[in-house]
Design a protein around this motif. Structure first.
Motif, PDB file in Angstrom:
ATOM      1  N   THR A  71       0.653  -1.209   0.092  1.00  0.00           N
ATOM      2  CA  THR A  71       0.011   0.089  -0.062  1.00  0.00           C
ATOM      3  C   THR A  71       0.965   1.397  -0.093  1.00  0.00           C
ATOM      4  OG1 THR A  71      -1.810  -1.220   1.092  1.00  0.00           O
ATOM      5  CG2 THR A  71      -1.597   1.303   1.259  1.00  0.00           C
ATOM      6  N   ILE A  72       1.756   1.228   1.022  1.00  0.00           N
ATOM      7  CA  ILE A  72       2.786   2.480   0.936  1.00  0.00           C
ATOM      8  C   ILE A  72       3.409   2.797  -0.384  1.00  0.00           C
ATOM      9  CG2 ILE A  72       2.908   2.297   3.655  1.00  0.00           C
ATOM     10  CD1 ILE A  72       5.783   1.240   3.039  1.00  0.00           C
ATOM     11  N   TRP A  73       3.686   1.830  -1.128  1.00  0.00           N
ATOM     12  CA  TRP A  73       4.380   1.886  -2.518  1.00  0.00           C
ATOM     13  C   TRP A  73       3.493   2.271  -3.740  1.00  0.00           C
ATOM     14  CZ3 TRP A  73       9.025   3.331  -2.004  1.00  0.00           C
ATOM     15  CH2 TRP A  73       9.891   2.809  -0.754  1.00  0.00           C
ATOM     16  N   VAL A  74       2.169   1.543  -3.535  1.00  0.00           N
ATOM     17  CA  VAL A  74       1.275   1.643  -4.564  1.00  0.00           C
ATOM     18  C   VAL A  74       0.624   3.112  -4.542  1.00  0.00           C
ATOM     19  CG1 VAL A  74      -1.100   0.786  -5.294  1.00  0.00           C
ATOM     20  CG2 VAL A  74       0.744  -0.755  -4.752  1.00  0.00           C
ATOM     21  N   SER A 102      10.360   3.160   5.817  1.00  0.00           N
ATOM     22  CA  SER A 102      10.646   1.826   5.151  1.00  0.00           C
ATOM     23  C   SER A 102      11.989   1.653   4.632  1.00  0.00           C
ATOM     24  CB  SER A 102       9.655   1.315   4.271  1.00  0.00           C
ATOM     25  OG  SER A 102       9.836   0.023   3.513  1.00  0.00           O
ATOM     26  N   GLN A 103      12.438   2.470   3.854  1.00  0.00           N
ATOM     27  CA  GLN A 103      13.583   2.517   3.252  1.00  0.00           C
ATOM     28  C   GLN A 103      14.750   2.694   4.292  1.00  0.00           C
ATOM     29  OE1 GLN A 103      14.607   2.450  -0.587  1.00  0.00           O
ATOM     30  NE2 GLN A 103      12.944   1.196   0.447  1.00  0.00           N
ATOM     31  N   ARG A 104      14.460   3.565   5.243  1.00  0.00           N
ATOM     32  CA  ARG A 104      15.727   3.934   6.072  1.00  0.00           C
ATOM     33  C   ARG A 104      16.022   2.829   7.251  1.00  0.00           C
ATOM     34  NH1 ARG A 104      14.012   9.907   6.485  1.00  0.00           N
ATOM     35  NH2 ARG A 104      15.374  10.897   4.752  1.00  0.00           N
ATOM     36  N   GLN A 105      14.806   2.198   7.632  1.00  0.00           N
ATOM     37  CA  GLN A 105      14.952   0.923   8.481  1.00  0.00           C
ATOM     38  C   GLN A 105      15.255  -0.407   7.726  1.00  0.00           C
ATOM     39  OE1 GLN A 105      11.514   1.226  11.284  1.00  0.00           O
ATOM     40  NE2 GLN A 105      11.754   3.654  11.291  1.00  0.00           N
ATOM     41  N   GLY A 106      15.185  -0.368   6.722  1.00  0.00           N
ATOM     42  CA  GLY A 106      15.688  -1.267   5.799  1.00  0.00           C
ATOM     43  C   GLY A 106      14.632  -2.736   5.615  1.00  0.00           C
ATOM     44  N   PHE A 107      13.433  -2.238   5.572  1.00  0.00           N
ATOM     45  CA  PHE A 107      12.400  -3.150   5.476  1.00  0.00           C
ATOM     46  C   PHE A 107      12.289  -3.470   3.772  1.00  0.00           C
ATOM     47  CE2 PHE A 107      11.044  -1.771   9.436  1.00  0.00           C
ATOM     48  CZ  PHE A 107      10.279  -2.989   9.993  1.00  0.00           C
ATOM     49  N   PRO A 108      12.186  -4.597   3.248  1.00  0.00           N
ATOM     50  CA  PRO A 108      12.368  -4.960   1.820  1.00  0.00           C
ATOM     51  C   PRO A 108      10.847  -4.580   1.286  1.00  0.00           C
ATOM     52  CG  PRO A 108      12.259  -6.847   3.002  1.00  0.00           C
ATOM     53  CD  PRO A 108      12.205  -5.601   4.045  1.00  0.00           C
ATOM     54  N   LYS A 112      10.195  -4.952  -5.873  1.00  0.00           N
ATOM     55  CA  LYS A 112      11.558  -4.199  -5.659  1.00  0.00           C
ATOM     56  C   LYS A 112      11.849  -3.171  -6.518  1.00  0.00           C
ATOM     57  CE  LYS A 112      14.139  -6.852  -9.198  1.00  0.00           C
ATOM     58  NZ  LYS A 112      15.310  -7.405  -9.403  1.00  0.00           N
ATOM     59  N   ASN A 113      10.994  -3.194  -7.632  1.00  0.00           N
ATOM     60  CA  ASN A 113      11.489  -1.999  -8.474  1.00  0.00           C
ATOM     61  C   ASN A 113      10.701  -0.765  -8.027  1.00  0.00           C
ATOM     62  OD1 ASN A 113      12.992  -3.480 -10.032  1.00  0.00           O
ATOM     63  ND2 ASN A 113      11.509  -3.833 -11.602  1.00  0.00           N
ATOM     64  N   VAL A 114       9.689  -0.581  -7.286  1.00  0.00           N
ATOM     65  CA  VAL A 114       8.912   0.583  -6.913  1.00  0.00           C
ATOM     66  C   VAL A 114       9.982   1.608  -6.050  1.00  0.00           C
ATOM     67  CG1 VAL A 114       7.049   1.383  -5.521  1.00  0.00           C
ATOM     68  CG2 VAL A 114       6.622  -0.717  -6.817  1.00  0.00           C
ATOM     69  N   PRO A 115      10.740   1.074  -5.035  1.00  0.00           N
ATOM     70  CA  PRO A 115      11.606   1.877  -4.371  1.00  0.00           C
ATOM     71  C   PRO A 115      12.531   2.664  -5.398  1.00  0.00           C
ATOM     72  CG  PRO A 115      11.158  -0.003  -3.119  1.00  0.00           C
ATOM     73  CD  PRO A 115      10.751  -0.377  -4.548  1.00  0.00           C
ATOM     74  N   LEU A 116      13.143   1.765  -6.381  1.00  0.00           N
ATOM     75  CA  LEU A 116      13.837   2.214  -7.397  1.00  0.00           C
ATOM     76  C   LEU A 116      13.409   3.440  -8.045  1.00  0.00           C
ATOM     77  CD1 LEU A 116      15.264  -0.929  -8.761  1.00  0.00           C
ATOM     78  CD2 LEU A 116      16.496   0.413  -7.224  1.00  0.00           C
ATOM     79  N   LEU A 117      12.191   3.537  -8.518  1.00  0.00           N
ATOM     80  CA  LEU A 117      11.424   4.407  -9.220  1.00  0.00           C
ATOM     81  C   LEU A 117      11.395   5.558  -8.189  1.00  0.00           C
ATOM     82  CD1 LEU A 117      10.055   5.475 -11.763  1.00  0.00           C
ATOM     83  CD2 LEU A 117       8.016   4.522 -10.840  1.00  0.00           C
TER      84      LEU A 117
END
Length: 191
Positions: A71-74, A102-108, A112-117
């Motif tokens: 949800t947080i990435w969508v 999520s990114q700072r605390q290392g949650f995958p 995988k491509n959504v955080p890259l975008l």
């Protein structure tokens, strides 16, 4: 999309809610679960936890479920939820805060491509003050599909879009580059 099963026996932990409230500046405890955010969201169909349930999960302290959720990435950050909230809670800002946490605390991320975008988008804005579609597409494709993917997609789609004038080769700059730089510096200080 798979719908995330939330635990049935929950012992509320207020520390996660307090952390999100502090970082986002939003009063999550003001949410009374009217579901207007969920009913107005155009991408709820692709979410594993509906927006109102995600806010409730934050309230209950379900940190891992929230920070690992799709949800947080969508979330498209269109702010339909924020506009509809009768208590003035900026839910789109909370979603952005949760992505950063999520990114700072290392949650995958489950995709995988959504955080890259997300990172490619922010890097483009940080460098030029606005998004350069060509640079964004190149950066994202290199990180997600490598050089082979860039050559394949560049030949198939990118060159066609450049020829038709749908992409600009050279980026635009904004005049207020110092202000954009200050925004990023202030945001990084807040953590």
């Amino acid at each position: 999309m798979t719908v995330t099963e939330l635990p049935t026996d929950i012992i509320p932990h207020s520390s996660f809610r307090a952390e999100v409230e502090e970082k986002s500046g939003q009063k999550i405890s003001a949410c009374f679960q009217c579901e207007k955010c969920t009913n107005g969201c155009p991408v709820t169909f692709a979410m594993d936890i509906a927006p109102h349930r995600l806010i409730r999960s934050v309230h209950l302290g379900l940190k891992e479920e929230v920070l690992k959720s799709d949800t947080i990435w969508v979330c498209a950050s269109c702010e339909a939820c924020t506009t509809r909230c009768p208590n003035g809670i900026d839910i789109a800002h909370i979603m952005d805060t949760l992505r950063q946490m999520s990114q700072r605390q290392g949650f995958p991320a489950s995709r995988k491509n959504v955080p890259l975008l997300h990172r490619a988008f922010l890097t483009s804005v940080k460098r030029r003050g606005r998004v350069n579609e060509t640079g964004l597409a190149v950066s994202y494709t290199l990180k997600s599909a490598g050089l082979g993917g860039l050559l394949k997609q560049g030949m198939n789609q990118g060159l066609g879009m450049l020829r038709r004038g749908k992409l600009r080769l050279l980026p635009d700059r904004v005049r207020a580059g110092d202000q954009i730089s200050d925004i990023f510096k202030n945001t990084e200080k807040k953590g």
